[in-house]
Design a protein around this motif. Structure first.
Motif, PDB file in Angstrom:
ATOM      1  N   MET A 165       0.825  -1.206   0.000  1.00 46.59           N
ATOM      2  CA  MET A 165       0.000   0.000   0.000  1.00 46.59           C
ATOM      3  C   MET A 165       0.859   1.256   0.000  1.00 46.59           C
ATOM      4  SD  MET A 165      -3.206  -0.959   2.496  1.00 46.59           S
ATOM      5  CE  MET A 165      -4.467  -2.120   1.955  1.00 46.59           C
ATOM      6  N   GLN A 166       1.932   1.231   0.766  1.00 41.55           N
ATOM      7  CA  GLN A 166       2.825   2.388   0.802  1.00 41.55           C
ATOM      8  C   GLN A 166       3.468   2.625  -0.560  1.00 41.55           C
ATOM      9  OE1 GLN A 166       5.476   1.327   3.981  1.00 41.55           O
ATOM     10  NE2 GLN A 166       4.026   1.874   5.607  1.00 41.55           N
ATOM     11  N   ALA A 167       3.822   1.544  -1.244  1.00 38.09           N
ATOM     12  CA  ALA A 167       4.429   1.676  -2.564  1.00 38.09           C
ATOM     13  C   ALA A 167       3.446   2.311  -3.549  1.00 38.09           C
ATOM     14  CB  ALA A 167       4.880   0.303  -3.071  1.00 38.09           C
ATOM     15  N   LEU A 168       2.191   1.873  -3.528  1.00 37.26           N
ATOM     16  CA  LEU A 168       1.194   2.430  -4.441  1.00 37.26           C
ATOM     17  C   LEU A 168       0.906   3.892  -4.129  1.00 37.26           C
ATOM     18  CD1 LEU A 168      -1.292  -0.563  -4.709  1.00 37.26           C
ATOM     19  CD2 LEU A 168       0.240   0.285  -6.492  1.00 37.26           C
ATOM     20  N   LYS A 169       0.828   4.226  -2.853  1.00 38.22           N
ATOM     21  CA  LYS A 169       0.581   5.618  -2.470  1.00 38.22           C
ATOM     22  C   LYS A 169       1.724   6.524  -2.900  1.00 38.22           C
ATOM     23  CE  LYS A 169      -2.415   4.613   1.491  1.00 38.22           C
ATOM     24  NZ  LYS A 169      -2.562   4.633   2.973  1.00 38.22           N
ATOM     25  N   ALA A 170       2.922   5.961  -3.012  1.00 37.05           N
ATOM     26  CA  ALA A 170       4.085   6.734  -3.444  1.00 37.05           C
ATOM     27  C   ALA A 170       4.200   6.785  -4.968  1.00 37.05           C
ATOM     28  CB  ALA A 170       5.357   6.116  -2.852  1.00 37.05           C
ATOM     29  N   GLY A 171       3.197   6.238  -5.675  1.00 35.38           N
ATOM     30  CA  GLY A 171       3.224   6.258  -7.127  1.00 35.38           C
ATOM     31  C   GLY A 171       4.108   5.193  -7.735  1.00 35.38           C
ATOM     32  N   GLN A 172       4.439   4.178  -6.966  1.00 34.43           N
ATOM     33  CA  GLN A 172       5.275   3.092  -7.461  1.00 34.43           C
ATOM     34  C   GLN A 172       4.406   1.946  -7.971  1.00 34.43           C
ATOM     35  OE1 GLN A 172       8.058   2.100  -4.338  1.00 34.43           O
ATOM     36  NE2 GLN A 172       8.835   4.195  -4.189  1.00 34.43           N
ATOM     37  N   CYS A 173       5.022   0.784  -8.205  1.00 36.19           N
ATOM     38  CA  CYS A 173       4.315  -0.340  -8.793  1.00 36.19           C
ATOM     39  C   CYS A 173       4.309  -1.538  -7.861  1.00 36.19           C
ATOM     40  CB  CYS A 173       4.956  -0.738 -10.122  1.00 36.19           C
ATOM     41  SG  CYS A 173       4.900   0.568 -11.360  1.00 36.19           S
ATOM     42  N   VAL A 174       3.269  -2.348  -7.994  1.00 40.32           N
ATOM     43  CA  VAL A 174       3.093  -3.556  -7.185  1.00 40.32           C
ATOM     44  C   VAL A 174       2.699  -4.690  -8.116  1.00 40.32           C
ATOM     45  CG1 VAL A 174       1.494  -4.649  -5.548  1.00 40.32           C
ATOM     46  CG2 VAL A 174       2.555  -2.456  -4.983  1.00 40.32           C
ATOM     47  N   GLY A 175       3.213  -5.887  -7.834  1.00 35.58           N
ATOM     48  CA  GLY A 175       2.878  -7.055  -8.642  1.00 35.58           C
ATOM     49  C   GLY A 175       2.258  -8.156  -7.807  1.00 35.58           C
ATOM     50  N   LEU A 176       1.175  -8.767  -8.323  1.00 33.01           N
ATOM     51  CA  LEU A 176       0.464  -9.843  -7.628  1.00 33.01           C
ATOM     52  C   LEU A 176       0.133 -10.968  -8.604  1.00 33.01           C
ATOM     53  CD1 LEU A 176      -2.323  -8.066  -5.527  1.00 33.01           C
ATOM     54  CD2 LEU A 176      -0.190  -9.007  -4.664  1.00 33.01           C
ATOM     55  N   LEU A 177      -0.008 -12.178  -8.060  1.00 28.96           N
ATOM     56  CA  LEU A 177      -0.595 -13.304  -8.781  1.00 28.96           C
ATOM     57  C   LEU A 177      -1.991 -13.518  -8.210  1.00 28.96           C
ATOM     58  CD1 LEU A 177       2.499 -13.769  -9.382  1.00 28.96           C
ATOM     59  CD2 LEU A 177       1.957 -16.201  -9.474  1.00 28.96           C
ATOM     60  N   PRO A 178      -3.020 -12.909  -8.804  1.00 28.57           N
ATOM     61  CA  PRO A 178      -4.352 -12.946  -8.200  1.00 28.57           C
ATOM     62  C   PRO A 178      -5.051 -14.292  -8.300  1.00 28.57           C
ATOM     63  CG  PRO A 178      -4.456 -11.854 -10.305  1.00 28.57           C
ATOM     64  CD  PRO A 178      -3.000 -12.107 -10.027  1.00 28.57           C
ATOM     65  N   ASP A 179      -4.509 -15.225  -9.099  1.00 25.77           N
ATOM     66  CA  ASP A 179      -5.115 -16.556  -9.154  1.00 25.77           C
ATOM     67  C   ASP A 179      -4.452 -17.518  -8.174  1.00 25.77           C
ATOM     68  OD1 ASP A 179      -2.753 -16.635 -10.593  1.00 25.77           O
ATOM     69  OD2 ASP A 179      -3.528 -17.977 -12.150  1.00 25.77           O
ATOM     70  N   GLN A 180      -3.676 -16.974  -7.234  1.00 28.02           N
ATOM     71  CA  GLN A 180      -3.118 -17.786  -6.157  1.00 28.02           C
ATOM     72  C   GLN A 180      -4.137 -17.857  -5.028  1.00 28.02           C
ATOM     73  OE1 GLN A 180       1.037 -17.179  -5.359  1.00 28.02           O
ATOM     74  NE2 GLN A 180       0.756 -17.462  -3.166  1.00 28.02           N
ATOM     75  N   MET A 200      -8.563 -14.116  -3.954  1.00 25.85           N
ATOM     76  CA  MET A 200      -8.131 -13.070  -3.031  1.00 25.85           C
ATOM     77  C   MET A 200      -8.866 -11.754  -3.279  1.00 25.85           C
ATOM     78  SD  MET A 200      -4.375 -11.832  -4.414  1.00 25.85           S
ATOM     79  CE  MET A 200      -3.583 -13.410  -4.127  1.00 25.85           C
ATOM     80  N   THR A 201      -9.111 -11.028  -2.195  1.00 30.64           N
ATOM     81  CA  THR A 201      -9.708  -9.695  -2.283  1.00 30.64           C
ATOM     82  C   THR A 201      -8.655  -8.597  -2.139  1.00 30.64           C
ATOM     83  OG1 THR A 201     -10.181  -9.780   0.100  1.00 30.64           O
ATOM     84  CG2 THR A 201     -11.945 -10.452  -1.403  1.00 30.64           C
ATOM     85  N   LEU A 202      -7.404  -9.000  -2.010  1.00 28.91           N
ATOM     86  CA  LEU A 202      -6.329  -8.027  -1.794  1.00 28.91           C
ATOM     87  C   LEU A 202      -6.206  -7.051  -2.947  1.00 28.91           C
ATOM     88  CD1 LEU A 202      -3.907  -6.982  -0.204  1.00 28.91           C
ATOM     89  CD2 LEU A 202      -2.510  -8.784  -1.254  1.00 28.91           C
ATOM     90  N   SER A 203      -6.412  -7.516  -4.163  1.00 31.39           N
ATOM     91  CA  SER A 203      -6.272  -6.631  -5.321  1.00 31.39           C
ATOM     92  C   SER A 203      -7.202  -5.435  -5.208  1.00 31.39           C
ATOM     93  CB  SER A 203      -6.570  -7.407  -6.608  1.00 31.39           C
ATOM     94  OG  SER A 203      -5.749  -8.541  -6.721  1.00 31.39           O
ATOM     95  N   ALA A 204      -8.471  -5.698  -4.868  1.00 31.35           N
ATOM     96  CA  ALA A 204      -9.445  -4.606  -4.744  1.00 31.35           C
ATOM     97  C   ALA A 204      -9.081  -3.675  -3.592  1.00 31.35           C
ATOM     98  CB  ALA A 204     -10.845  -5.180  -4.543  1.00 31.35           C
TER      99      ALA A 204
END
Length: 287
Positions: A165-180, A200-204
């Motif tokens: 969350m901190q990375a996204l708020k700083a305008g950076q990028c985040v990577g996830l495997l949402p089908d895990q 997972m609901t983490l993406s939303a």
């Protein structure tokens, strides 16, 4: 044990990618031959998605390559990379938004983050969520391999989610495997190729962290060990609109987006992954 495994990985990392992929192809077929459970799951999941046994069998060698290429990707020299859709990343960066990359178990998902870090990481680093290895002797190797200039790894713990969350708020990028499949209590049941899968609901939750754009990406494994092609897609375009604020609907939308990516190259999807399992509550995740 840690020293032995690291030495083996280091030795394998010097092999050319075509050799590693050839070894991986053999490894995949060996696993297929030795495990009836593997075969049943592979055929069942491919059939659930509407694919023939031919597609399922084509994925056997690809799943072996997924394992065999890790020493090169983690410890070896950079692999050749092509891009399809890099302009979408550049456009997102120009708007100053954080970017959430969603990648399924398709092709080489390790290469997507590495390719991003190599091309864009010096300007806007990426943080990827990963589940720490259960074996202590493997944990350090994996953690070190996935952390490099422009790329940071966040564990599947509460502190790791805060890091994302901190990375996204700083305008950076985040990577996830949402089908895990997430631990129990951290997801909802949503359709995936016509059958409910715990998603997972983490993406939303991450999208609500601020000004965040969603991009879809996957790493195509090119034939004969020629390298990889990283594909990038706009989530809004694939989905026909932005992500819903309702967790159940958002999970269904993300699953449909993952299905769309899988259809681009079904032979490289990890059909043997236990996507439809009932999750167990973990004492080590998101605490």
């Amino acid at each position: 044990m840690a020293l032995l495994i690291h030495s083996i990985f280091r030795a394998l990392s010097w092999l050319p990618l075509p050799v590693l992929h050839a070894l991986g192809w053999l490894l995949g077929w060996l696993s297929f031959a030795l495990s009836a459970r593997y075969r049943r799951r592979l055929f069942a999941h491919a059939a659930q998605a509407g694919y023939s046994r031919g597609v399922a069998l084509a994925s056997v060698g690809e799943s072996g390559k997924l394992v065999a290429e890790l020493p090169r990707l983690w410890l070896g020299r950079p692999a050749p990379i092509e891009w399809a859709g890099a302009e979408l990343i550049e456009a997102a960066h120009s708007q100053g938004a954080g970017v959430l990359f969603l990648t399924p178990h398709l092709g080489c998902f390790e290469i997507t983050a590495q390719a991003y870090a190599h091309r864009f990481g010096t300007v806007r680093p990426m943080t990827v969520l990963f589940r720490p290895a259960r074996k202590p002797w493997l944990r350090e190797l994996v953690a070190n391999a996935r952390s490099r200039p422009g790329l940071q790894a966040a564990p599947t713990t509460l502190s790791g989610v805060k890091q994302l969350m901190q990375a996204l708020k700083a305008g950076q990028c985040v990577g996830l495997l949402p089908d895990q499949v997430p631990p129990a209590g951290l997801g909802v049941w949503a359709p995936f190729f016509g059958r409910d899968a715990y998603t997972m609901t983490l993406s939303a939750r991450l999208v609500r962290a601020g000004d965040v754009q969603i991009l879809l990406s996957w790493g195509e494994r090119l034939s004969w060990g020629r390298g990889y092609r990283v594909h990038v897609r706009s989530f809004d375009t694939v989905n026909g609109g932005p992500l819903s604020v309702q967790p159940a609907e958002a999970a269904a939308q993300i699953n449909r987006a993952m299905e769309a990516l899988v259809r681009e190259c079904p032979a490289q999807y990890l059909w043997s992954y236990d996507r439809y399992k009932t999750p167990q509550r973990s004492a080590h995740s998101l605490r």
